[in-house]
Design an enzyme around this catalytic site. Structure first.
Site, PDB file in Angstrom:
ATOM      1  N   ARG A 198       3.703  -0.362  -5.043  1.00 38.79           N
ATOM      2  CA  ARG A 198       3.470  -0.926  -3.707  1.00 38.79           C
ATOM      3  C   ARG A 198       2.141  -1.668  -3.623  1.00 38.79           C
ATOM      4  O   ARG A 198       1.847  -2.331  -2.628  1.00 38.79           O
ATOM      5  CB  ARG A 198       3.488   0.186  -2.657  1.00 38.79           C
ATOM      6  CG  ARG A 198       4.788   0.940  -2.599  1.00 38.79           C
ATOM      7  CD  ARG A 198       4.706   2.039  -1.569  1.00 38.79           C
ATOM      8  NE  ARG A 198       4.664   1.509  -0.224  1.00 38.79           N
ATOM      9  CZ  ARG A 198       5.717   1.247   0.534  1.00 38.79           C
ATOM     10  NH1 ARG A 198       6.906   1.480   0.063  1.00 38.79           N
ATOM     11  NH2 ARG A 198       5.579   0.769   1.745  1.00 38.79           N
TER      12      ARG A 198
ATOM     13  N   ASN B 275      -1.311   1.981   5.851  1.00 45.13           N
ATOM     14  CA  ASN B 275      -0.462   0.933   5.298  1.00 45.13           C
ATOM     15  C   ASN B 275      -0.027   0.077   6.477  1.00 45.13           C
ATOM     16  O   ASN B 275       0.518   0.611   7.445  1.00 45.13           O
ATOM     17  CB  ASN B 275       0.738   1.596   4.594  1.00 45.13           C
ATOM     18  CG  ASN B 275       1.813   0.615   4.189  1.00 45.13           C
ATOM     19  OD1 ASN B 275       1.556  -0.582   4.067  1.00 45.13           O
ATOM     20  ND2 ASN B 275       3.010   1.120   3.991  1.00 45.13           N
ATOM     21  N   GLY B 276      -0.306  -1.204   6.423  1.00 45.36           N
ATOM     22  CA  GLY B 276       0.056  -2.079   7.542  1.00 45.36           C
ATOM     23  C   GLY B 276      -1.131  -2.968   7.895  1.00 45.36           C
ATOM     24  O   GLY B 276      -2.062  -3.119   7.098  1.00 45.36           O
TER      25      GLY B 276
ATOM     26  N   GLU C 195       6.687 -15.126 -12.227  1.00 42.84           N
ATOM     27  CA  GLU C 195       6.011 -13.959 -11.646  1.00 42.84           C
ATOM     28  C   GLU C 195       5.415 -13.032 -12.694  1.00 42.84           C
ATOM     29  O   GLU C 195       4.416 -12.383 -12.435  1.00 42.84           O
ATOM     30  CB  GLU C 195       6.896 -13.199 -10.650  1.00 42.84           C
ATOM     31  CG  GLU C 195       8.028 -12.415 -11.212  1.00 42.84           C
ATOM     32  CD  GLU C 195       8.808 -11.673 -10.125  1.00 42.84           C
ATOM     33  OE1 GLU C 195       8.227 -11.200  -9.153  1.00 42.84           O
ATOM     34  OE2 GLU C 195      10.043 -11.575 -10.282  1.00 42.84           O
TER      35      GLU C 195
ATOM     36  N   LYS D 161       5.577  -4.410  -5.315  1.00 38.69           N
ATOM     37  CA  LYS D 161       7.032  -4.261  -5.345  1.00 38.69           C
ATOM     38  C   LYS D 161       7.633  -4.375  -3.948  1.00 38.69           C
ATOM     39  O   LYS D 161       8.693  -4.941  -3.759  1.00 38.69           O
ATOM     40  CB  LYS D 161       7.366  -2.908  -5.976  1.00 38.69           C
ATOM     41  CG  LYS D 161       8.842  -2.633  -6.100  1.00 38.69           C
ATOM     42  CD  LYS D 161       9.422  -3.371  -7.291  1.00 38.69           C
ATOM     43  CE  LYS D 161      10.913  -3.144  -7.440  1.00 38.69           C
ATOM     44  NZ  LYS D 161      11.512  -4.240  -8.222  1.00 38.69           N
TER      45      LYS D 161
ATOM     46  N   HIS E 203      16.843 -36.769  -8.629  1.00 42.38           N
ATOM     47  CA  HIS E 203      16.211 -37.182  -7.369  1.00 42.38           C
ATOM     48  C   HIS E 203      14.727 -36.835  -7.343  1.00 42.38           C
ATOM     49  O   HIS E 203      14.142 -36.706  -6.274  1.00 42.38           O
ATOM     50  CB  HIS E 203      16.946 -36.542  -6.192  1.00 42.38           C
ATOM     51  CG  HIS E 203      18.386 -36.919  -6.150  1.00 42.38           C
ATOM     52  ND1 HIS E 203      18.822 -38.156  -5.734  1.00 42.38           N
ATOM     53  CD2 HIS E 203      19.492 -36.244  -6.545  1.00 42.38           C
ATOM     54  CE1 HIS E 203      20.138 -38.219  -5.847  1.00 42.38           C
ATOM     55  NE2 HIS E 203      20.567 -37.067  -6.345  1.00 42.38           N
TER      56      HIS E 203
ATOM     57  N   TRP F 171      -2.922  -2.662  -1.729  1.00 40.95           N
ATOM     58  CA  TRP F 171      -2.670  -4.080  -1.998  1.00 40.95           C
ATOM     59  C   TRP F 171      -3.450  -4.820  -0.924  1.00 40.95           C
ATOM     60  O   TRP F 171      -3.115  -4.744   0.262  1.00 40.95           O
ATOM     61  CB  TRP F 171      -1.176  -4.379  -1.895  1.00 40.95           C
ATOM     62  CG  TRP F 171      -0.815  -5.782  -2.290  1.00 40.95           C
ATOM     63  CD1 TRP F 171      -0.562  -6.247  -3.552  1.00 40.95           C
ATOM     64  CD2 TRP F 171      -0.670  -6.909  -1.421  1.00 40.95           C
ATOM     65  NE1 TRP F 171      -0.268  -7.582  -3.514  1.00 40.95           N
ATOM     66  CE2 TRP F 171      -0.328  -8.018  -2.223  1.00 40.95           C
ATOM     67  CE3 TRP F 171      -0.811  -7.102  -0.047  1.00 40.95           C
ATOM     68  CZ2 TRP F 171      -0.114  -9.287  -1.691  1.00 40.95           C
ATOM     69  CZ3 TRP F 171      -0.594  -8.371   0.478  1.00 40.95           C
ATOM     70  CH2 TRP F 171      -0.240  -9.453  -0.348  1.00 40.95           C
TER      71      TRP F 171
ATOM     72  N   GLU G  12      16.538 -17.832  -9.939  1.00 40.53           N
ATOM     73  CA  GLU G  12      16.111 -16.477 -10.286  1.00 40.53           C
ATOM     74  C   GLU G  12      15.434 -16.455 -11.666  1.00 40.53           C
ATOM     75  O   GLU G  12      14.422 -15.783 -11.861  1.00 40.53           O
ATOM     76  CB  GLU G  12      17.330 -15.536 -10.240  1.00 40.53           C
ATOM     77  CG  GLU G  12      17.110 -14.139 -10.771  1.00 40.53           C
ATOM     78  CD  GLU G  12      16.032 -13.331 -10.056  1.00 40.53           C
ATOM     79  OE1 GLU G  12      15.490 -13.809  -9.052  1.00 40.53           O
ATOM     80  OE2 GLU G  12      15.722 -12.238 -10.538  1.00 40.53           O
TER      81      GLU G  12
ATOM     82  N   CYS H  17       0.860  -1.179   0.000  1.00 40.08           N
ATOM     83  CA  CYS H  17       0.000   0.000   0.000  1.00 40.08           C
ATOM     84  C   CYS H  17       0.901   1.235   0.000  1.00 40.08           C
ATOM     85  O   CYS H  17       1.978   1.228   0.576  1.00 40.08           O
ATOM     86  CB  CYS H  17      -0.931   0.087   1.192  1.00 40.08           C
ATOM     87  SG  CYS H  17      -2.058  -1.294   1.330  1.00 40.08           S
TER      88      CYS H  17
ATOM     89  N   LYS I 251      11.607 -15.252 -12.356  1.00 36.38           N
ATOM     90  CA  LYS I 251      11.248 -14.195 -13.307  1.00 36.38           C
ATOM     91  C   LYS I 251      10.107 -14.661 -14.200  1.00 36.38           C
ATOM     92  O   LYS I 251       9.144 -13.943 -14.406  1.00 36.38           O
ATOM     93  CB  LYS I 251      12.436 -13.795 -14.198  1.00 36.38           C
ATOM     94  CG  LYS I 251      13.523 -12.954 -13.568  1.00 36.38           C
ATOM     95  CD  LYS I 251      13.136 -11.534 -13.235  1.00 36.38           C
ATOM     96  CE  LYS I 251      12.506 -11.407 -11.909  1.00 36.38           C
ATOM     97  NZ  LYS I 251      13.262 -11.356 -10.697  1.00 36.38           N
TER      98      LYS I 251
END
Ligand code: M6R
Length: 610
Positions: free
Chosen positions: A27, A102-103, A490, A605, A506, A76, A483, A2, A487
């Protein structure tokens, strides 16, 4: 998550708030809202909308409203779906108070039940609305006092801003666990979750600490703790450019940031390498260098892409220093029962410097007496401020939700930190000089890979119909495989798994068939032959293979389906080059699929909730 932005001054707050929201959209971007007041008429513009800030902007424009102070929020969702009623600002029963948050208010259910008994009526599913009603309930003629008292009653985290029509030209902001920065302009104040939101207007900032509150009004700012004890703070001038806020002709911020990487490396090393002595110079670590040299153990804590940078760092530190190095997900580290002492170092790696789990891990390490260090991009962020010492990436803002240039920056700087420690502990001048020479060549090598972008785009197009991918790499390239898979998943919403190549036999090998391609990182190095064997095993099971290989390797061409060549560097730096084609592959793949690359669904983000 947020984003919060506030303005009070003489200008029309509406466009300033909307512009600020756009910069904060990384955010959270599921809904947004604004409350702006005109001091003369005391009229209010109160608009919310589902979706991106552009949706809110359209609605706001139709009102043609001018207000000289106000607050705005991009959300968010944590509690309740992304609907208009759940979007911020929230109001009280009188509809005179407007609050953004925010929180997470952890005890909101208990508070809500009590407030409902007293007759308060709720219209949303959020935890935040409780705080608006709680302030109303505690309001007895003094706005600041009501806010202070209410904040004392909530458990959890908050960065809040609140205004009230009965108390004109006042914005109260406060924080606990969520960032809040005040911008001090000429005859105006701004406040936001991130300086990016207002850096166009001022670079003079005041950072609020936890349990601090500030009253912004016409010509001054009063900072107190939550017991209303005055706190004196002078604005600091920060060095943070607005560069990065436009796409510079690129289709997406992510692509722009990928192409910025030669520059990112230059920024990461500028003034930090002394080639003739084979050492690095990192001013941010100097005050604690003796403590660092006495460490017996170093643990990297971080999340997501920053975690993979830490995983890479582990191999680098093992090679260049004699430290015992560990790496842990911050979300796991924070709950482990570790015995730490002054001989333990814990390094938080974070782009935003606000990731809740990383911050909590850091605080836990600090509580137990460890030396806490940071490798952070955002200047003045909470993690940067709470560490004993650290190094900045100096990579400028990263806007795309998928991290690209910061991963490369973090990996380069981890080499610099390891070099600093290693050279004091037996790493030879020759090895130091060689590393520096190769680091300096990285920008040119990255340019070469980027020039090959069309080849990577064509390969991405060819694989568009596939729904699953395996990424494999060994040793130093194992973090890069992880990584690369992150990428792809996401931003394209396609299933991708990263694996250390040796683990393939395995379990994951049972997935392999003609519909399950593998991206294999097979550049030269001491594990090259091993990964070629893994590729052969995949080919024997009809799996398609895209290889990342060293320029000039004509042998591997014969066994794989597609190949992306990268220039050769020393093995410890090779992963920094190998990740670039994986970023481009994910980017083009997602772009062909028409995905919202800079703002992938469900993500934000900066992850400021646990
Ligand atoms: O700001 P941080 O580096 O602490 O963020 C950590 C992760 O949330 C972040 O890397 C995330 O995984 C990115 N979306 C990856 O592209």
């Amino acid at each position: 998550m947020c984003g919060i932005i506030c303005y009070i001054g003489k200008q029309n707050s509406v466009p300033i708030l909307i512009e600020g929201l756009k910069r904060l959209e990384y955010r959270g971007y599921d809904s947004a809202g604004i409350a702006s007041l005109d001091s003369e008429s005391n009229n209010v513009l109160f608009v919310k909308s589902v979706g991106k800030v552009s949706e809110l902007e359209k609605k706001v424009k139709s009102h043609k409203f001018k207000g000289d102070y106000g607050i705005a929020h991009t959300r968010w969702a944590t509690h309740g779906k992304p609907t208009e009623s759940n979007a911020h600002p929230h109001t009280d029963c009188s509809k005179k108070l407007f609050l953004i948050h925010n929180g997470i208010i952890e005890n909101y259910e208990v508070l809500k039940r009590e407030l409902e008994k007293k007759g308060h009526r709720f219209v949303s599913d959020t935890d935040t609305e409780v705080l608006a009603h709680l302030i109303e309930d505690n309001l007895d003629g003094n706005f600041e006092d009501a806010v202070r008292k209410s904040l004392g009653m909530v458990e959890g985290t908050f960065g809040i801003a609140v205004i009230h029509r009965d108390f004109p030209r006042k914005i109260i902001v406060a924080r606990r666990g969520s960032p809040l920065i005040i911008g001090v302009g000429e005859g105006e104040y701004l406040a936001a979750s991130d300086v990016n939101a207002f850096i166009r207007y001022t670079n003079r900032v005041i950072y609020l600490n936890d349990d601090e509150m500030a009253l912004l009004n016409d010509d001054n700012i009063v900072i107190t703790d939550l017991n209303l004890n005055r706190i004196s703070k002078e604005p600091e001038t920060i060095d943070w450019s607005v560069e990065g806020d436009d796409k510079k002709g690129f289709k997406h911020f992510m692509l722009k940031e990928i192409y910025e990487q030669p520059k990112t490396v230059e920024n990461a090393i500028r003034g930090r390498l002394i080639e003739g002595e084979g050492i690095s110079k990192l001013g941010g670590l100097e005050p604690v260098i003796e403590k660092i040299m006495n460490l017996k153990k170093l643990t990297f804590v971080s999340c997501g892409t920053s975690f993979y940078a830490g995983l890479y760092g582990k191999y680098i530190f093992e090679r260049l220093t004699d430290l015992d190095v560990y790496v842990d997900y911050a979300s796991e580290f924070r709950y482990r029962n570790l015995k730490l002492s002054e001989y333990d170092g814990v390094m938080a790696i974070s782009q935003s410097g606000e990731t809740a789990d990383t911050l909590a891990a850091l605080r836990e390490a600090k509580r137990k007496g460890a030396l806490v260090l940071g490798l952070v991009n955002v200047v003045g962020s909470t993690i940067a401020k709470e560490t004993d010492a650290g190094v900045y990436c100096h990579a400028g803002p990263e806007i795309g939700v998928a991290s690209t240039k910061i991963f490369v920056s973090q990996c380069v700087i981890l080499n610099l930190i390891a070099l600093l420690i290693g050279r004091r502990k037996g790493l030879s001048i020759f090895d130091g000089m060689n590393l520096i020479r190769e680091i300096k060549k990285l920008p040119e090598h990255i340019k070469t890979i980027l020039e090959n972008g069309n080849v990577i785009r064509d390969i991405a197009r060819k694989y568009l119909s596939f729904k699953d991918f395996l990424y494999i790499g060994r040793h130093l390239n194992y973090p890069v495989a992880m990584e690369g898979a992150l990428k792809l998943k996401e931003i394209s919403y396609v299933h991708a798994e990263g694996y250390p190549a040796g683990e393939m036999k395995h379990g994951p090998i049972s997935l392999i068939d003609e519909n399950f391609p593998t991206v294999a990182i097979a550049t030269n190095g001491f594990t090259y032959e091993k990964i070629v064997s893994n590729i052969q095993e995949i080919k024997a099971r009809n799996g398609k293979v895209i290889a990342i290989a060293t320029e000039g390797n004509t042998e591997i061409e014969k066994i794989v389906d597609d190949i992306i060549f990268v220039p050769e560097t020393i093995d410890i730096l090779q992963p920094i080059l190998n990740v670039i084609p994986l970023q481009l592959f994910a980017y083009y793949f997602a772009d062909f699929k028409g995905c919202d690359i800079d703002k992938p669904r469900n993500l934000a983000k900066s992850v400021t909730v646990e």
